[in-house]
Write a protein that holds these residues in place. Structure first.
Motif, PDB file in Angstrom:
ATOM      1  N   HIS A 245      37.217  32.096  31.329  1.00 55.69           N
ATOM      2  CA  HIS A 245      37.506  32.861  32.791  1.00 55.69           C
ATOM      3  C   HIS A 245      36.197  32.710  33.263  1.00 55.69           C
ATOM      4  O   HIS A 245      36.168  32.279  34.631  1.00 55.69           O
ATOM      5  N   ILE A 246      34.988  32.231  33.132  1.00 59.75           N
ATOM      6  CA  ILE A 246      34.179  33.049  33.895  1.00 59.75           C
ATOM      7  C   ILE A 246      34.097  30.922  34.355  1.00 59.75           C
ATOM      8  O   ILE A 246      33.538  30.691  35.789  1.00 59.75           O
ATOM      9  N   ALA A 247      34.156  30.865  32.700  1.00 55.45           N
ATOM     10  CA  ALA A 247      33.955  28.758  34.136  1.00 55.45           C
ATOM     11  C   ALA A 247      35.427  28.672  34.789  1.00 55.45           C
ATOM     12  O   ALA A 247      34.902  28.197  35.869  1.00 55.45           O
ATOM     13  N   LEU A 248      36.096  29.498  35.079  1.00 59.25           N
ATOM     14  CA  LEU A 248      36.734  29.485  36.279  1.00 59.25           C
ATOM     15  C   LEU A 248      36.568  30.119  37.303  1.00 59.25           C
ATOM     16  O   LEU A 248      36.939  29.618  38.588  1.00 59.25           O
ATOM     17  N   GLY A 249      35.690  30.345  37.668  1.00 56.55           N
ATOM     18  CA  GLY A 249      35.180  31.441  38.653  1.00 56.55           C
ATOM     19  C   GLY A 249      35.496  32.607  38.940  1.00 56.55           C
ATOM     20  O   GLY A 249      35.970  33.152  39.698  1.00 56.55           O
ATOM     21  N   ALA A 250      36.145  33.020  37.464  1.00 53.18           N
ATOM     22  CA  ALA A 250      36.277  35.167  37.479  1.00 53.18           C
ATOM     23  C   ALA A 250      35.365  35.552  37.963  1.00 53.18           C
ATOM     24  O   ALA A 250      34.025  35.477  37.379  1.00 53.18           O
ATOM     25  N   LYS A 251      35.581  36.831  38.288  1.00 56.04           N
ATOM     26  CA  LYS A 251      35.062  38.259  38.779  1.00 56.04           C
ATOM     27  C   LYS A 251      35.679  38.896  37.568  1.00 56.04           C
ATOM     28  O   LYS A 251      36.547  39.508  37.082  1.00 56.04           O
ATOM     29  N   VAL A 252      34.640  38.900  36.452  1.00 55.54           N
ATOM     30  CA  VAL A 252      34.554  39.404  35.500  1.00 55.54           C
ATOM     31  C   VAL A 252      34.162  40.817  35.233  1.00 55.54           C
ATOM     32  O   VAL A 252      32.763  41.236  36.188  1.00 55.54           O
TER      33      VAL A 252
ATOM     34  N   ALA B  68      38.707  48.585  29.524  1.00 55.05           N
ATOM     35  CA  ALA B  68      39.217  49.587  28.683  1.00 55.05           C
ATOM     36  C   ALA B  68      38.054  48.945  27.463  1.00 55.05           C
ATOM     37  O   ALA B  68      38.472  48.320  26.346  1.00 55.05           O
ATOM     38  N   GLY B  69      37.252  48.930  28.149  1.00 50.29           N
ATOM     39  CA  GLY B  69      35.897  48.572  26.248  1.00 50.29           C
ATOM     40  C   GLY B  69      35.698  47.136  26.564  1.00 50.29           C
ATOM     41  O   GLY B  69      35.162  46.357  25.884  1.00 50.29           O
ATOM     42  N   TYR B  70      36.676  46.431  27.460  1.00 46.12           N
ATOM     43  CA  TYR B  70      36.694  44.238  27.433  1.00 46.12           C
ATOM     44  C   TYR B  70      35.780  44.102  28.772  1.00 46.12           C
ATOM     45  O   TYR B  70      35.841  44.736  29.868  1.00 46.12           O
ATOM     46  N   ASN B  71      35.094  42.991  28.464  1.00 50.48           N
ATOM     47  CA  ASN B  71      35.112  42.480  30.359  1.00 50.48           C
ATOM     48  C   ASN B  71      36.141  41.209  30.561  1.00 50.48           C
ATOM     49  O   ASN B  71      36.659  40.254  29.505  1.00 50.48           O
ATOM     50  N   MET B  72      36.686  41.410  30.886  1.00 52.39           N
ATOM     51  CA  MET B  72      37.890  41.302  31.900  1.00 52.39           C
ATOM     52  C   MET B  72      37.682  40.707  33.708  1.00 52.39           C
ATOM     53  O   MET B  72      37.710  40.568  33.937  1.00 52.39           O
ATOM     54  N   PRO B  73      39.358  38.846  33.769  1.00 52.12           N
ATOM     55  CA  PRO B  73      38.972  38.868  34.534  1.00 52.12           C
ATOM     56  C   PRO B  73      39.877  39.279  35.824  1.00 52.12           C
ATOM     57  O   PRO B  73      40.800  39.479  35.699  1.00 52.12           O
ATOM     58  N   VAL B  74      39.477  40.274  36.629  1.00 54.01           N
ATOM     59  CA  VAL B  74      39.814  40.789  37.671  1.00 54.01           C
ATOM     60  C   VAL B  74      40.606  39.929  38.698  1.00 54.01           C
ATOM     61  O   VAL B  74      41.311  40.894  39.335  1.00 54.01           O
ATOM     62  N   GLN B  75      39.772  38.883  39.190  1.00 52.99           N
ATOM     63  CA  GLN B  75      40.074  37.943  40.091  1.00 52.99           C
ATOM     64  C   GLN B  75      39.709  36.956  40.227  1.00 52.99           C
ATOM     65  O   GLN B  75      38.393  36.836  39.217  1.00 52.99           O
ATOM     66  N   TYR B  76      40.478  36.056  40.784  1.00 50.37           N
ATOM     67  CA  TYR B  76      39.923  34.454  40.799  1.00 50.37           C
ATOM     68  C   TYR B  76      40.020  33.709  42.136  1.00 50.37           C
ATOM     69  O   TYR B  76      38.102  34.108  42.494  1.00 50.37           O
ATOM     70  N   GLU B  77      41.039  34.388  42.943  1.00 50.08           N
ATOM     71  CA  GLU B  77      40.737  33.808  43.666  1.00 50.08           C
ATOM     72  C   GLU B  77      41.363  34.584  45.451  1.00 50.08           C
ATOM     73  O   GLU B  77      41.398  34.086  46.148  1.00 50.08           O
ATOM     74  N   GLY B  78      41.531  35.254  45.217  1.00 51.77           N
ATOM     75  CA  GLY B  78      41.807  36.925  45.708  1.00 51.77           C
ATOM     76  C   GLY B  78      43.068  37.802  45.313  1.00 51.77           C
ATOM     77  O   GLY B  78      44.099  36.883  44.943  1.00 51.77           O
ATOM     78  N   VAL B  79      43.209  38.819  45.454  1.00 46.61           N
ATOM     79  CA  VAL B  79      44.633  40.195  44.976  1.00 46.61           C
ATOM     80  C   VAL B  79      45.874  38.885  44.964  1.00 46.61           C
ATOM     81  O   VAL B  79      46.499  38.612  44.989  1.00 46.61           O
ATOM     82  N   ASN B  80      45.838  39.109  47.027  1.00 51.78           N
ATOM     83  CA  ASN B  80      46.898  38.809  47.462  1.00 51.78           C
ATOM     84  C   ASN B  80      47.391  37.191  47.236  1.00 51.78           C
ATOM     85  O   ASN B  80      48.520  36.907  47.093  1.00 51.78           O
ATOM     86  N   LEU B  81      46.380  35.996  47.059  1.00 46.50           N
ATOM     87  CA  LEU B  81      47.057  35.107  46.635  1.00 46.50           C
ATOM     88  C   LEU B  81      47.256  34.792  44.750  1.00 46.50           C
ATOM     89  O   LEU B  81      48.529  34.051  45.227  1.00 46.50           O
ATOM     90  N   GLU B  82      47.430  36.196  44.282  1.00 49.98           N
ATOM     91  CA  GLU B  82      47.313  35.737  43.007  1.00 49.98           C
ATOM     92  C   GLU B  82      48.474  36.310  42.915  1.00 49.98           C
ATOM     93  O   GLU B  82      49.366  35.947  42.386  1.00 49.98           O
ATOM     94  N   HIS B  83      48.249  37.604  43.421  1.00 49.06           N
ATOM     95  CA  HIS B  83      50.071  37.813  43.937  1.00 49.06           C
ATOM     96  C   HIS B  83      51.048  37.272  43.905  1.00 49.06           C
ATOM     97  O   HIS B  83      52.338  37.434  43.626  1.00 49.06           O
ATOM     98  N   GLU B  84      50.805  36.704  44.997  1.00 47.20           N
ATOM     99  CA  GLU B  84      52.064  35.824  45.536  1.00 47.20           C
ATOM    100  C   GLU B  84      52.360  34.651  44.446  1.00 47.20           C
ATOM    101  O   GLU B  84      53.360  34.721  45.127  1.00 47.20           O
ATOM    102  N   THR B  85      51.212  34.088  43.783  1.00 47.70           N
ATOM    103  CA  THR B  85      51.627  32.946  42.995  1.00 47.70           C
ATOM    104  C   THR B  85      52.764  34.075  42.008  1.00 47.70           C
ATOM    105  O   THR B  85      53.762  32.291  41.935  1.00 47.70           O
TER     106      THR B  85
END
Length: 360
Positions: free
Chosen positions: A10-17, A21-38
């Motif tokens: 995820h980090i290599a893909l440019g995700a914001k981590v 819940a106790g984990y490092n997780m990707p919250v978004q990559y290119e933007g919430v709205n774009l990902e939502h519409e995808t």
């Protein structure tokens, strides 16, 4: 913070981590709205490997699960899954979960990441029947491939007919070159698709092949922020926001997974609550004016008196309006009831509506 087997990917893909819940997780990559519409229009893939998995086995497995869960697990046949919750002794909810019947006397329970230890301890405390329990959470990964093009885009990497797997059914088969993967027609977005359960050592291969197979279908990796807006447009409850140890399944609108054809933890009290009607209810609302409702905002009546609290809220990417969930007294819970959401110094009018918000 723990990492999933894909955190570095995820980090290599440019995700914001971020910590979740106790984990490092990707919250978004290119933007919430774009990902939502995808996900709404094409197909996206989520890493949700932070979720917990318990295996409960043996001749007393069903007896234990029936005791701790609200839904009727005896209705499950091999290859079917069921949404349920774990009631506590005080009228609230320990967690919500999905229960899979893998084989006769073998069940997989998938629980929320933030509740893994809590759920394990709770179920263990009720296991006076000698069911065999195993916590597989640290060893397994989970990908959610979601969207209307999920079947078409993923068919090339499995020998099984994905279109034949009905909603809340699953198979164990080959996927992306890996044998014995659980392919489950479940998800949290309302746009169809699958959830893939595999071992940590297998998930990188599957992730890469999923992105490769979906390339011509516009697939993108999707973060947890879009997962939240997608689930909220469907009105799906999020544990810790809309349901918790203080909310009953009856007032949360989860009576449909609360079956009084059997005895389970606190079932008598919950049955009585259903019969008399809950004092408050979780309602869905849309703002009538501009504004964004947020978790924790006050819900007020026409005179400015606080009557409840927003449990989940957002600006709907699909609808372009503010939507949310919150608990209000039953008298305000009827469809088309008028309430107000206190956003800073303004009380923004809102209307109680029927779920889901998003109609595909």
């Amino acid at each position: 913070m723990k990492n999933t087997a894909l955190t570095e990917t995820h980090i290599a893909l440019g995700a914001k981590v971020v910590p979740f819940a106790g984990y490092n997780m990707p919250v978004q990559y290119e933007g919430v709205n774009l990902e939502h519409e995808t996900v709404r229009n094409n197909v996206g893939v989520f890493d949700v490997s932070h979720m917990g998995e318990f295996l409960i086995e043996g001749e007393h497995a069903l007896k234990l699960i029936q005791k701790v869960s609200s839904n009727d697990v005896s209705k499950l046949t091999i290859g079917k899954a069921q949404y349920s919750c774990l009631p506590n002794d005080d009228g609230g909810i320990v967690d919500d979960l999905i229960i899979y019947k893998i084989k006769e006397e073998t069940y997989l329970l998938v629980v929320n990441a933030s509740n893994i230890e809590k759920d394990w301890n709770w179920i263990s405390s009720k296991n006076d029947v000698g069911a065999t329990m195993r916590d597989l959470s640290e060893d397994y990964s989970l990908l959610a491939i979601q969207g209307p093009k999920a079947i078409e885009s993923m068919q090339s990497i499995t020998s099984h007919d994905l279109s034949a797997i009905k909603f809340y059914n699953f198979i164990v088969g080959d996927f992306a070159g890996i044998e014995h993967v659980i392919i489950s027609a479940t998800g949290y977005t309302g746009s169809g698709g699958f959830e893939i359960y595999c071992k940590n050592s297998e998930v990188k291969q599957i992730w890469d092949k999923v992105l490769e197979a979906g390339a011509n279908f516009g697939i993108k990796p999707i973060g947890l922020a879009a997962r939240d807006t997608l689930r909220l447009e469907m009105g799906y409850c999020l544990y810790g926001n809309d349901i918790d140890d203080t909310t009953s399944p009856i007032e949360a609108g989860l009576g449909w997974i609360t079956k009084f054809t059997k005895d389970f933890t606190n079932s008598e009290a919950l049955k009585a609550e259903k019969e008399r009607g809950p004092e408050r209810k979780l309602v869905a609302f849309e703002l009538n004016d501009r504004g964004i409702p947020r978790h924790g905002y006050d819900i007020v009546d026409g005179n400015g008196n606080k009557i409840g609290t927003v449990t989940s809220g957002t600006m709907s990417p699909s609808m372009g309006k503010g939507i949310g969930l919150g608990y209000v007294p039953a008298v305000f819970a009827d469809l088309n009831s008028k309430i107000n959401i206190q956003i800073r110094k303004k009380a923004i009018p809102a209307t109680v509506v029927k779920l889901p918000f998003y109609k595909s």
